[in-house]
Enzyme design. Structure first.
Site, short mmCIF file in Angstrom:
data_model
loop_
_atom_site.label_atom_id
_atom_site.label_comp_id
_atom_site.label_asym_id
_atom_site.label_seq_id
_atom_site.Cartn_x
_atom_site.Cartn_y
_atom_site.Cartn_z
N GLU A 183 -98.21 41.05 -11.48
CA GLU A 183 -97.20 41.46 -10.50
C GLU A 183 -96.05 42.27 -11.07
O GLU A 183 -94.97 42.32 -10.49
CB GLU A 183 -96.66 40.24 -9.73
N TYR A 185 -94.27 41.82 -13.92
CA TYR A 185 -93.25 41.14 -14.72
C TYR A 185 -93.43 41.49 -16.21
O TYR A 185 -94.27 42.31 -16.57
CB TYR A 185 -93.29 39.64 -14.46
N ARG A 232 -102.00 34.27 -15.53
CA ARG A 232 -102.05 35.02 -14.27
C ARG A 232 -102.05 36.49 -14.67
O ARG A 232 -101.04 37.04 -15.10
CB ARG A 232 -100.83 34.68 -13.41
N HIS A 270 -94.68 44.62 -7.54
CA HIS A 270 -93.78 44.52 -6.39
C HIS A 270 -93.34 45.89 -5.91
O HIS A 270 -92.99 46.06 -4.74
CB HIS A 270 -92.57 43.66 -6.74
#
Length: 707
Positions: A183, A185, A232, A270
């Site tokens: 995502e 990060y 993840r 995002h």
């Protein structure tokens, strides 16, 4: 954890499996969700209650919301850090609650990197927090904050911080850890050529960019050799110029020998302009990316590393389709556990009709988490508020009457019935659902019907009385002990010459009855106007929409779980037309106003792609004629808009006037009889249809009236 004998429709989902040292009874993982409960000053009671219900409801393994590995790793002020401000005790209470309920729980180790929203934030010593990243590249939502490039020594310290956080998780009692590397990060940022412009040992080549995630996993595994360790990982960043499939697969190859127990496959950053989690995204669309990674794993020297698929699966029958061929080991669902903590136990028991399905609206969950507000759920307003609204039965059963069978009325009626009150629901129309019933007719929103189905089923099972086609009178309610007035809204009429012509209809008529062939002018460009335009231009067949989605975004969209469930079948006849035959008009404000923060851009983008015309700044609607709507545009010029049909989406009015002249006599009758009552949702304020507000008010009202 109490789960009924598995239904054959989810036999694979119900089968046991192992994740490293963990022996898990089913293949459903509750994915990570940031709730804000992690930092509540309540000693962890709220977080413990939240996780306890999900574990008791059958979640085999729970992943916490992201836990920052250091002060500088926080994504915002509502992120917890082990060892800071009582976080360890709060998490210890949550872990104990999960274990007492028969579940297992992993701590997600998190570093926001350049995604940290640091405005006004300080560390534990009061110093301003700075955002850090592989390279000094900002992103749009950071409001101009340029992150500081990590030095080589700081990179090493960050790796050590991941390991230290893993040890803290072990000491607190967690069963394992998940390393957040998806995502967009920090770890994902190091792996991507878009955000890693370094030319030292941590960048400059694809192999060097992989070094940071590899060293983090190596350090975490060494720190907690006895715990489950998963990562993840981003299956695809969905960012032009970022890591390729080959880059991701190469990273997987390097990670596999390091002792990982599982890989959970995430999707998208995002800041990606490709929708990933909105209702418009086809169910199970991202499965092919998890399958690709699973093939890499199975062909390696470490084929037993578990692969977990996620994103846009809302029903455990979706999970069954994903797991049936044995390539994927488990599925991770997040928001569905907000909507229904008992999704697993109900589904494994064959009670799919009782499952309150996530509708993908994002309004009370993702939209709130982005701006640091408390997370909950539109269709389950108790979510993350379990302490304030405990599930225990009432000590004093009362007669509770609910007027209105829309989302607010259903929320009040179900909550009262669950706690043992004698519930009667009065709905003036022939069907339950109200605005949700209309929303379920819009392409991509078919799951709204599941909330209605679940409420109807639960009210029946709990012995509630439901009157359809019967408007409640004051006499009907005179002996009630608590009344919730949730009669909702009706379309607002407009004072435009020609509004009574036969080719003019309300949005409710348009959605229920369809719109004949020809051009359409939609008066009102808020959320309902946008939904109506989608209804007119998009296919009701999810298989067709999935193919269009794949073509639009040039993606490999999986079809295993698309269009396979009864509630997703077309529920209304409609005449589809090219988008250029539809014009949406509004006076002022944003098109799609009222649509959630993370969904509005997707809804508008779909209409623009279809060729729908959007005309803003209308000064005046002059008149409606056969084939034409005349307006005064933003320049003051009189202008004709082609309109073989006109649909009025100009807002709503209260279905019963609870503030002024009330022809139904309900309010005055209740007051005269001394019956306690509350007005909620659109019946209280029809200026905007806000289902989050409506269901929350309904829950709060029925708890106050009938504890």
């Amino acid at each position: 954890m109490t789960v009924a004998a598995p239904d054959t429709a989810v036999a694979t989902v119900a089968s046991p499996w192992t994740l490293g040292p963990l022996h898990l009874p089913n293949r459903v993982v509750m994915g990570s969700m940031h709730t804000g409960l992690e930092v509540h000053d309540d000693g962890g009671v709220g977080m413990a209650a939240f996780y306890r219900e999900r574990a008791a409801g059958g979640a085999a393994c729970i992943i916490t919301g992201g836990i920052a590995i250091s002060d500088g790793a926080r994504g915002g002020p509502d992120f917890a850090v082990f060892g800071v401000d009582g976080a360890d005790e709060r998490f210890r209470l949550a872990v104990e609650a999960v274990h007492e309920s028969g579940g297992t729980i992993l701590a997600q180790l998190f570093h926001a990197g350049r995604y940290a929203l640091v405005a006004g934030m300080t560390d534990r010593h009061g110093a301003p927090q700075r955002a850090v990243a592989p390279s000094a590249l900002p992103w749009a939502a950071a409001r101009g904050v340029v992150p500081t490039e990590l030095t080589g020594a700081e990179v090493e310290q960050t790796i050590a911080d991941f390991a230290a956080a893993a040890r803290s998780a072990r000491d607190i009692g967690f069963d394992g850890v998940e390393i957040m590397a998806s995502e967009g990060y920090l770890i994902n940022q190091f792996a991507s050529p878009l955000t890693n412009l370094r030319d030292d040992e941590w960048g400059g080549s694809a192999a060097a960019r992989r070094r940071f995630p590899v060293e983090v996993v190596r350090a975490v595994r060494a720190a907690v050799p006895d715990l489950a360790v998963t990562i993840r990982l981003s299956g695809a960043d969905l960012m032009p110029g970022s890591s390729t499939d080959d880059d991701v697969d190469a990273l997987v190859h390097e990670l596999l020998p390091l002792g990982l127990d599982g890989i959970s496959v995430g999707i998208g950053w995002h800041e990606s302009r490709t929708p990933t989690v909105q209702a418009a995204v086809p169910h199970g669309a991202w499965l092919s990316y998890a399958e690709r990674i699973a093939r890499v794993v199975r062909a390696s020297d470490h084929p037993d590393v578990r692969v977990i698929a996620s994103n846009r699966m809302t029903d455990l029958r979706d999970g069954e389709a994903v797991l049936a061929d044995g390539l994927i080991d488990a599925v991770a669902l997040a928001r569905p556990f907000l909507a229904d903590p008992e999704i697993v136990s109900r589904s494994l028991g064959g009670r799919f009709d009782l499952v309150n399905t996530c509708i993908g609206c994002n309004q009370a969950c993702l939209d709130r988490s982005i701006i640091g507000q408390p997370v909950s759920c539109l269709v389950n307003p108790r979510a993350a508020r379990e302490v304030a609204f405990p599930a225990r039965p009432t000590a004093e059963p009362k007669r509770v009457d609910v007027v209105g069978g829309g989302p607010a009325g259903l929320a009040a009626a179900v909550d009262a019935a669950r706690r043992g009150h004698r519930v009667t629901l009065w709905e003036a129309t022939d069907t339950l659902g109200g605005q949700f019933g209309l929303a379920a007719l819009v392409p991509g929103k078919e799951d709204y019907a599941a909330t209605i189905r679940a409420a109807r089923t639960e009210l029946h099972d709990r012995g509630a009385t439901v009157h359809l086609g019967r408007a409640a009178t004051a006499a009907d309610l005179a002996d009630s002990e608590a009344v919730v007035l949730a009669a909702g809204v009706v379309p607002r009429l407009v004072d435009i010459a020609g509004a009574d012509l036969p080719h003019v209809r309300s949005y409710e008529q348009a959605l229920r009855e369809g719109v004949p062939d020809g051009t359409v002018a939609i008066i009102g460009g808020g959320g309902i106007g946008v939904d109506t335009a989608a209804f007119l231009t998009e296919s009701p067949d999810e298989v067709v929409r999935a193919a269009e989605f794949a073509a639009r975004w040039d993606l490999a969209v999986a079809t295993e779980v698309v269009g396979d469930l009864p509630q997703r079948q077309p529920t209304a006849l409609r005449t589809l037309r090219p988008g250029d035959q539809v014009t949406v008009l509004r006076r002022s404000g944003k098109f799609g106003q009222g649509v959630g923060l993370t969904s509005r851009w997707v809804a508008l983008g779909r209409l623009r792609d279809a060729g729908v015309r959007m005309v803003g700044g209308v000064q005046e609607y002059l008149r409606i004629e056969p084939g034409a709507l005349w307006i005064r545009d933003e320049d003051g010029a009189e202008r004709m808009v082609p309109a073989d049909n006109v649909v009025i989406c100009a807002g709503q009015e209260q279905a019963i006037d609870t503030d002024g002249d009330d022809p139904t006599g309900l309010v005055s009758g209740l007051q005269a009889a001394g019956v306690p009552y509350a007005v909620v949702g659109g019946a209280r304020d029809a200026r905007s249809v806000d289902a989050v507000r409506a269901t929350s008010e309904a829950l709060e009202a029925v708890r106050a009236l009938a504890p």
